[in-house]
Design a protein around this motif. Structure first.
Motif, mmCIF file in Angstrom:
data_model
loop_
_atom_site.group_PDB
_atom_site.id
_atom_site.type_symbol
_atom_site.label_atom_id
_atom_site.label_comp_id
_atom_site.label_asym_id
_atom_site.label_seq_id
_atom_site.Cartn_x
_atom_site.Cartn_y
_atom_site.Cartn_z
ATOM 1 N N CYS A 86 0.806 -1.221 0.000
ATOM 2 C CA CYS A 86 0.000 0.000 0.000
ATOM 3 C C CYS A 86 0.836 1.266 0.000
ATOM 4 O O CYS A 86 0.424 2.299 -0.501
ATOM 5 C CB CYS A 86 -0.940 -0.001 1.214
ATOM 6 S SG CYS A 86 -2.167 -1.345 1.166
ATOM 7 N N ILE A 89 3.535 1.917 -4.229
ATOM 8 C CA ILE A 89 2.797 1.298 -5.324
ATOM 9 C C ILE A 89 3.716 1.081 -6.520
ATOM 10 O O ILE A 89 4.300 2.012 -7.067
ATOM 11 C CB ILE A 89 1.592 2.155 -5.725
ATOM 12 C CG1 ILE A 89 0.578 2.164 -4.588
ATOM 13 C CG2 ILE A 89 0.943 1.626 -7.008
ATOM 14 C CD1 ILE A 89 -0.657 2.977 -4.868
ATOM 15 N N LYS A 278 -3.639 -2.013 -7.916
ATOM 16 C CA LYS A 278 -3.412 -0.680 -7.342
ATOM 17 C C LYS A 278 -2.872 0.278 -8.395
ATOM 18 O O LYS A 278 -3.260 1.441 -8.465
ATOM 19 C CB LYS A 278 -2.443 -0.784 -6.164
ATOM 20 C CG LYS A 278 -2.963 -1.593 -4.987
ATOM 21 C CD LYS A 278 -1.957 -1.611 -3.851
ATOM 22 C CE LYS A 278 -2.458 -2.419 -2.655
ATOM 23 N NZ LYS A 278 -2.530 -3.860 -2.968
ATOM 24 N N LYS A 281 -5.628 1.203 -10.944
ATOM 25 C CA LYS A 281 -6.611 2.076 -10.305
ATOM 26 C C LYS A 281 -6.083 3.500 -10.219
ATOM 27 O O LYS A 281 -6.817 4.472 -10.485
ATOM 28 C CB LYS A 281 -6.944 1.547 -8.911
ATOM 29 C CG LYS A 281 -8.041 2.336 -8.189
ATOM 30 C CD LYS A 281 -9.364 2.216 -8.892
ATOM 31 C CE LYS A 281 -10.476 2.896 -8.104
ATOM 32 N NZ LYS A 281 -11.778 2.839 -8.816
ATOM 33 N N LYS A 282 -4.815 3.649 -9.844
ATOM 34 C CA LYS A 282 -4.217 4.975 -9.789
ATOM 35 C C LYS A 282 -4.202 5.634 -11.163
ATOM 36 O O LYS A 282 -4.465 6.832 -11.311
ATOM 37 C CB LYS A 282 -2.789 4.886 -9.243
ATOM 38 C CG LYS A 282 -2.699 4.531 -7.770
ATOM 39 C CD LYS A 282 -3.251 5.651 -6.903
ATOM 40 C CE LYS A 282 -3.096 5.339 -5.427
ATOM 41 N NZ LYS A 282 -3.698 6.393 -4.555
#
Length: 297
Positions: A86, A89, A278, A281-282
């Motif tokens: 987390c 990334i 992740k 999504k970013k």
């Protein structure tokens, strides 16, 4: 069928030699030969033609190479997606698309995101809509850039705030180059190179008001660069999008837009119900921010 054996198979297919492949894989030649024979036995197909100097693939071998590469790519992509934490990334974003100037908008988004997350890597795949959607459906791409018209039933999407313009690519010394725009009447009788996609041909039919098959189609293309070389040699005129081929400076080519003006809208798409890593999504969040900023300017 083990992933390790598929990697062995791909190495041999690439090197065209068991000896060279064994060296690159750091395994012994007898071990590699045994694994390949067991693979052929498992599939019940002959995968290689073993010559004196090199190994070539049979028709079944060529089919397996395509499927094996897709399996390995998807496995590596999935592994990479899980190898993130987390706080830091990392990961990969796979984007496919046809030739379009809209890639500049994607590039700007990636550049801005890189400032915050420098360890995200981007992998670009070029192909027409059929190529891109095939890889999207198999999970080999996260996003695809599709030029309208395109079948969007299986995808969620965001409309990009940029458009491409259709026109005719030609030599600067041809008669049509004296015109500022190209009308349907200008296309009658001239040798035309066009995209092989049926939906694109339907759009041109609608624009011109006549059956596309009545035009003098001398060639079809997948990506326009090679078509531009044929235009440069005087083979014909290419129906294509603007800004894909350099027509400035010493170029022998020029581009003239169609009249009435014909624009192509663009969407970035992804599979419905897709679970994003992740990194992806970013990227999607940043893309939405960039689109909102662009629209509000």
């Amino acid at each position: 069928m083990e992933l390790r054996v598929l990697r062995y198979f791909l190495a041999v297919a690439k090197e065209e030699s068991i000896t060279s492949a064994a060296q690159s894989l750091n395994v012994t030649q007898p071990t590699l030969s045994k694994q390949l024979m067991e693979l052929e036995d498992e599939l019940g197909k002959k995968l290689f033609l073993r010559g004196n100097r090199k190994i070539t693939l049979t028709e079944d071998g060529l089919f397996l190479r395509k499927r094996a590469q897709e399996i390995i790519d998807l496995t590596d992509k999935t592994t990479s997606d899980f190898n993130n934490d987390c706080d830091d990334i990392r990961g990969n974003v796979y984007i496919g698309g046809g030739e379009t100037d809209a890639m500049r908008f994607i590039a700007k988004t990636a550049k801005e995101l890189q400032k915050e997350y420098p360890h995200i890597r981007y992998h670009l795949f070029s192909g027409n809509a059929d190529d891109v959607t095939e890889r999207l459906d198999k999970g080999l791409l996260d996003f695809g850039i599709l030029i309208e018209p395109a079948n969007m039933e299986k995808y969620d999407y965001i409309k990009l705030p940029v458009n491409d313009v259709w026109g005719l690519l030609m030599k600067k010394d041809c008669e049509l180059a004296q015109k500022k725009t190209i009308c349907p009447e200008d296309l009658k009788g001239i040798p035309i190179l066009t995209s092989r996609q049926t939906l694109v041909q339907n759009v041109i039919s609608g624009w011109s008001g006549q059956d596309f098959q009545t035009f003098n189609i001398v060639a079809t293309y997948n990506l326009v660069y090679n078509a531009s070389l044929m235009v440069d040699e005087g083979f014909g005129y290419a129906l294509c999008l603007d800004k894909l081929i350099n027509t400035t400076g010493n170029s022998n080519l020029c581009f003239r837009p169609l009249e009435p003006r014909l624009e192509a809208h663009l969407n970035i798409v992804w599979k419905k119900y897709q679970v994003f890593s992740k990194a992806t999504k970013k990227f999607l969040n940043k893309l939405q921010d960039e689109i909102n900023n662009f629209v509000s300017e």
